[in-house]
Design a protein around this motif. Structure first.
Motif, PDB file in Angstrom:
ATOM      1  N   SER A   7       2.589  -5.588   0.453  1.00  0.00           N
ATOM      2  CA  SER A   7       1.777  -5.536   1.652  1.00  0.00           C
ATOM      3  C   SER A   7       1.277  -4.171   1.848  1.00  0.00           C
ATOM      4  O   SER A   7       1.523  -3.425   1.096  1.00  0.00           O
ATOM      5  CB  SER A   7       2.764  -5.683   2.833  1.00  0.00           C
ATOM      6  OG  SER A   7       3.661  -4.779   2.943  1.00  0.00           O
ATOM      7  N   VAL A   8       0.203  -3.942   2.717  1.00  0.00           N
ATOM      8  CA  VAL A   8      -0.334  -2.605   2.660  1.00  0.00           C
ATOM      9  C   VAL A   8       0.746  -1.721   3.224  1.00  0.00           C
ATOM     10  O   VAL A   8       0.473  -0.641   2.639  1.00  0.00           O
ATOM     11  CB  VAL A   8      -1.662  -2.733   3.971  1.00  0.00           C
ATOM     12  CG1 VAL A   8      -2.018  -1.331   4.203  1.00  0.00           C
ATOM     13  CG2 VAL A   8      -2.646  -3.826   3.659  1.00  0.00           C
ATOM     14  N   PRO A   9       1.719  -1.571   4.130  1.00  0.00           N
ATOM     15  CA  PRO A   9       2.441  -0.747   4.209  1.00  0.00           C
ATOM     16  C   PRO A   9       3.470  -0.293   2.801  1.00  0.00           C
ATOM     17  O   PRO A   9       3.758   0.849   2.997  1.00  0.00           O
ATOM     18  CB  PRO A   9       3.428  -1.326   5.496  1.00  0.00           C
ATOM     19  CG  PRO A   9       2.630  -2.270   6.140  1.00  0.00           C
ATOM     20  CD  PRO A   9       1.740  -2.853   5.231  1.00  0.00           C
ATOM     21  N   VAL A  10       3.752  -1.285   2.306  1.00  0.00           N
ATOM     22  CA  VAL A  10       4.340  -1.221   1.173  1.00  0.00           C
ATOM     23  C   VAL A  10       3.734  -0.182  -0.009  1.00  0.00           C
ATOM     24  O   VAL A  10       3.846   0.536  -0.387  1.00  0.00           O
ATOM     25  CB  VAL A  10       5.106  -2.242   0.490  1.00  0.00           C
ATOM     26  CG1 VAL A  10       5.472  -2.008  -1.127  1.00  0.00           C
ATOM     27  CG2 VAL A  10       6.179  -2.897   1.344  1.00  0.00           C
ATOM     28  N   ILE A  11       2.369  -0.682  -0.193  1.00  0.00           N
ATOM     29  CA  ILE A  11       1.371   0.110  -1.110  1.00  0.00           C
ATOM     30  C   ILE A  11       1.243   1.613  -0.564  1.00  0.00           C
ATOM     31  O   ILE A  11       1.270   2.332  -1.383  1.00  0.00           O
ATOM     32  CB  ILE A  11       0.083  -0.863  -1.232  1.00  0.00           C
ATOM     33  CG1 ILE A  11       0.065  -2.121  -1.550  1.00  0.00           C
ATOM     34  CG2 ILE A  11      -0.874   0.055  -1.926  1.00  0.00           C
ATOM     35  CD1 ILE A  11      -0.681  -2.909  -1.482  1.00  0.00           C
ATOM     36  N   ALA A  12       0.949   1.516   0.632  1.00  0.00           N
ATOM     37  CA  ALA A  12       0.775   3.020   1.281  1.00  0.00           C
ATOM     38  C   ALA A  12       1.989   3.761   1.050  1.00  0.00           C
ATOM     39  O   ALA A  12       1.701   4.983   0.754  1.00  0.00           O
ATOM     40  CB  ALA A  12       0.412   2.884   2.566  1.00  0.00           C
ATOM     41  N   ARG A  13       3.016   3.467   1.319  1.00  0.00           N
ATOM     42  CA  ARG A  13       4.478   4.231   1.092  1.00  0.00           C
ATOM     43  C   ARG A  13       4.564   4.662  -0.476  1.00  0.00           C
ATOM     44  O   ARG A  13       4.831   5.493  -0.693  1.00  0.00           O
ATOM     45  CB  ARG A  13       5.730   3.485   1.506  1.00  0.00           C
ATOM     46  CG  ARG A  13       6.958   4.165   1.261  1.00  0.00           C
ATOM     47  CD  ARG A  13       7.997   3.464   1.986  1.00  0.00           C
ATOM     48  NE  ARG A  13       8.217   1.953   1.563  1.00  0.00           N
ATOM     49  CZ  ARG A  13       8.681   1.483   0.425  1.00  0.00           C
ATOM     50  NH1 ARG A  13       9.009   2.522  -0.655  1.00  0.00           N
ATOM     51  NH2 ARG A  13       8.735   0.185  -0.074  1.00  0.00           N
ATOM     52  N   THR A  32      -1.976   4.000   5.570  1.00  0.00           N
ATOM     53  CA  THR A  32      -2.284   2.648   5.653  1.00  0.00           C
ATOM     54  C   THR A  32      -3.748   2.498   5.522  1.00  0.00           C
ATOM     55  O   THR A  32      -4.202   1.397   4.842  1.00  0.00           O
ATOM     56  CB  THR A  32      -1.656   1.764   6.695  1.00  0.00           C
ATOM     57  OG1 THR A  32      -1.950   2.729   7.856  1.00  0.00           O
ATOM     58  CG2 THR A  32      -0.229   1.903   6.690  1.00  0.00           C
ATOM     59  N   ALA A  33      -4.519   3.098   6.241  1.00  0.00           N
ATOM     60  CA  ALA A  33      -6.160   3.001   6.309  1.00  0.00           C
ATOM     61  C   ALA A  33      -6.669   3.008   4.905  1.00  0.00           C
ATOM     62  O   ALA A  33      -7.570   2.380   4.620  1.00  0.00           O
ATOM     63  CB  ALA A  33      -6.681   3.873   7.177  1.00  0.00           C
ATOM     64  N   ASP A  34      -6.391   4.083   4.289  1.00  0.00           N
ATOM     65  CA  ASP A  34      -6.756   4.445   2.842  1.00  0.00           C
ATOM     66  C   ASP A  34      -6.189   3.227   1.855  1.00  0.00           C
ATOM     67  O   ASP A  34      -7.273   2.598   1.208  1.00  0.00           O
ATOM     68  CB  ASP A  34      -6.345   5.540   2.332  1.00  0.00           C
ATOM     69  CG  ASP A  34      -6.781   6.887   2.891  1.00  0.00           C
ATOM     70  OD1 ASP A  34      -7.979   6.526   3.610  1.00  0.00           O
ATOM     71  OD2 ASP A  34      -6.322   7.937   2.700  1.00  0.00           O
ATOM     72  N   ALA A  35      -4.996   2.490   2.179  1.00  0.00           N
ATOM     73  CA  ALA A  35      -4.614   1.510   1.286  1.00  0.00           C
ATOM     74  C   ALA A  35      -5.341   0.341   1.486  1.00  0.00           C
ATOM     75  O   ALA A  35      -5.955  -0.306   0.715  1.00  0.00           O
ATOM     76  CB  ALA A  35      -3.168   1.403   1.546  1.00  0.00           C
ATOM     77  N   ASP A  36      -5.788   0.337   2.816  1.00  0.00           N
ATOM     78  CA  ASP A  36      -6.232  -1.125   3.204  1.00  0.00           C
ATOM     79  C   ASP A  36      -8.032  -1.292   2.702  1.00  0.00           C
ATOM     80  O   ASP A  36      -8.293  -2.026   2.158  1.00  0.00           O
ATOM     81  CB  ASP A  36      -6.428  -1.118   4.891  1.00  0.00           C
ATOM     82  CG  ASP A  36      -6.575  -2.716   5.438  1.00  0.00           C
ATOM     83  OD1 ASP A  36      -6.284  -3.459   4.549  1.00  0.00           O
ATOM     84  OD2 ASP A  36      -6.951  -2.898   6.578  1.00  0.00           O
ATOM     85  N   ALA A  37      -8.357   0.037   2.796  1.00  0.00           N
ATOM     86  CA  ALA A  37      -9.778   0.239   2.426  1.00  0.00           C
ATOM     87  C   ALA A  37      -9.916  -0.147   1.055  1.00  0.00           C
ATOM     88  O   ALA A  37     -10.758  -0.761   0.360  1.00  0.00           O
ATOM     89  CB  ALA A  37     -10.428   1.476   2.564  1.00  0.00           C
ATOM     90  N   ALA A  38      -9.044   0.437   0.249  1.00  0.00           N
ATOM     91  CA  ALA A  38      -9.094   0.403  -1.286  1.00  0.00           C
ATOM     92  C   ALA A  38      -8.777  -1.320  -1.722  1.00  0.00           C
ATOM     93  O   ALA A  38      -9.494  -1.863  -2.543  1.00  0.00           O
ATOM     94  CB  ALA A  38      -7.874   1.049  -2.040  1.00  0.00           C
ATOM     95  N   LEU A  39      -7.886  -1.919  -0.841  1.00  0.00           N
ATOM     96  CA  LEU A  39      -7.691  -3.213  -1.175  1.00  0.00           C
ATOM     97  C   LEU A  39      -8.968  -4.068  -0.910  1.00  0.00           C
ATOM     98  O   LEU A  39      -9.196  -5.067  -1.613  1.00  0.00           O
ATOM     99  CB  LEU A  39      -6.446  -3.843  -0.329  1.00  0.00           C
ATOM    100  CG  LEU A  39      -5.180  -3.473  -0.693  1.00  0.00           C
ATOM    101  CD1 LEU A  39      -4.017  -4.076   0.269  1.00  0.00           C
ATOM    102  CD2 LEU A  39      -4.815  -3.977  -2.094  1.00  0.00           C
ATOM    103  N   ALA A  40      -9.781  -3.813   0.164  1.00  0.00           N
ATOM    104  CA  ALA A  40     -10.903  -4.363   0.520  1.00  0.00           C
ATOM    105  C   ALA A  40     -11.964  -4.098  -0.681  1.00  0.00           C
ATOM    106  O   ALA A  40     -12.543  -5.226  -1.010  1.00  0.00           O
ATOM    107  CB  ALA A  40     -11.560  -3.761   1.650  1.00  0.00           C
TER     108      ALA A  40
END
Length: 206
Positions: free
Chosen positions: A24-30, A36-44
């Motif tokens: 999930s995004v929170p796990v990836i960010a951690r 989380t915003a950076d992780a979400d943008a990278a996933l997109a």
């Protein structure tokens, strides 16, 4: 087949997705040490290039993820692969890793009457000895993590994760020794080993 060229922020995120198989995004960010915003943008961005699939708030790697990660690692970690200190520490890690696997086996199985049976964790003295062994092995890993962090600060997150899980185990949360669904000592070690192999451009041998 054309291999996608990854920028470093996208490599870091895709690397976590590949290590965890689904995240999930929170796990990836951690794990990445990002917000989380950076992780979400990278996933997109990764989804647009077909390197991940997004479903129900989680990301999964596509078949194209591993070739892209391998190509990117060869660019980003050329210095790591040529560092004699890291080469020496990796040689030591191979021995420490073998000891870690034995310690995890001792955590999961005990010998009774010459037979290996599942550890029911009722013998606290036995479990405490295994936990102590695991703690010593994590300490032996620190010089390698520190040396890797000189090349890429993201490796410091492994130190933070080991510390958090070890403290939880010492506080009685023994599921964090080997739980497959938590940030357990076993999972962190396994992910680090896979990450190390990718960083060095090596294949798993055991």
């Amino acid at each position: 087949m054309t291999v996608a060229t990854l920028a470093k922020p996208d490599y870091d995120v895709l690397n976590v997705v590949a290590l965890k198989k689904m995240a999930s995004v929170p796990v990836i960010a951690r794990v990445c040490g990002r917000d989380t915003a950076d992780a979400d943008a990278a996933l997109a961005r990764l989804a647009e290039t077909g390197l991940v699939y997004l479903a129900d708030g989680a990301a999964l790697p596509s078949d194209e993820a591993e070739p892209a990660l391998a190509e990117a690692a060869s660019r980003f970690y050329a210095g790591v692969r040529q560092d004699p200190l890291i080469a020496s520490l990796v040689d030591r890690f191979d021995k420490v890793n073998a000891q870690f696997l034995k310690a995890m086996s001792a955590w999961q199985l005990i010998e009774v009457g010459g037979r290996k049976i599942t550890n029911n964790h009722r013998d606290s003295a036995y479990d405490d000895k295994v936990i102590f062994r695991l703690g010593r092995l994590i300490q032996q890993l620190q010089p390698l993590l520190t040396a890797l962090a000189e090349h890429d600060r993201r490796f410091l997150t492994y130190q933070h994760r080991f510390l958090a899980s070890s403290r939880a185990v010492d506080g009685g949360q023994h599921d964090l020794v080997s739980s497959p669904t938590a940030d357990s000592i076993h999972n962190i070690w396994f992910e680090f080993h896979e990450d190390l192999l990718r960083t060095l451009g090596r294949e798993r041998t055991e």
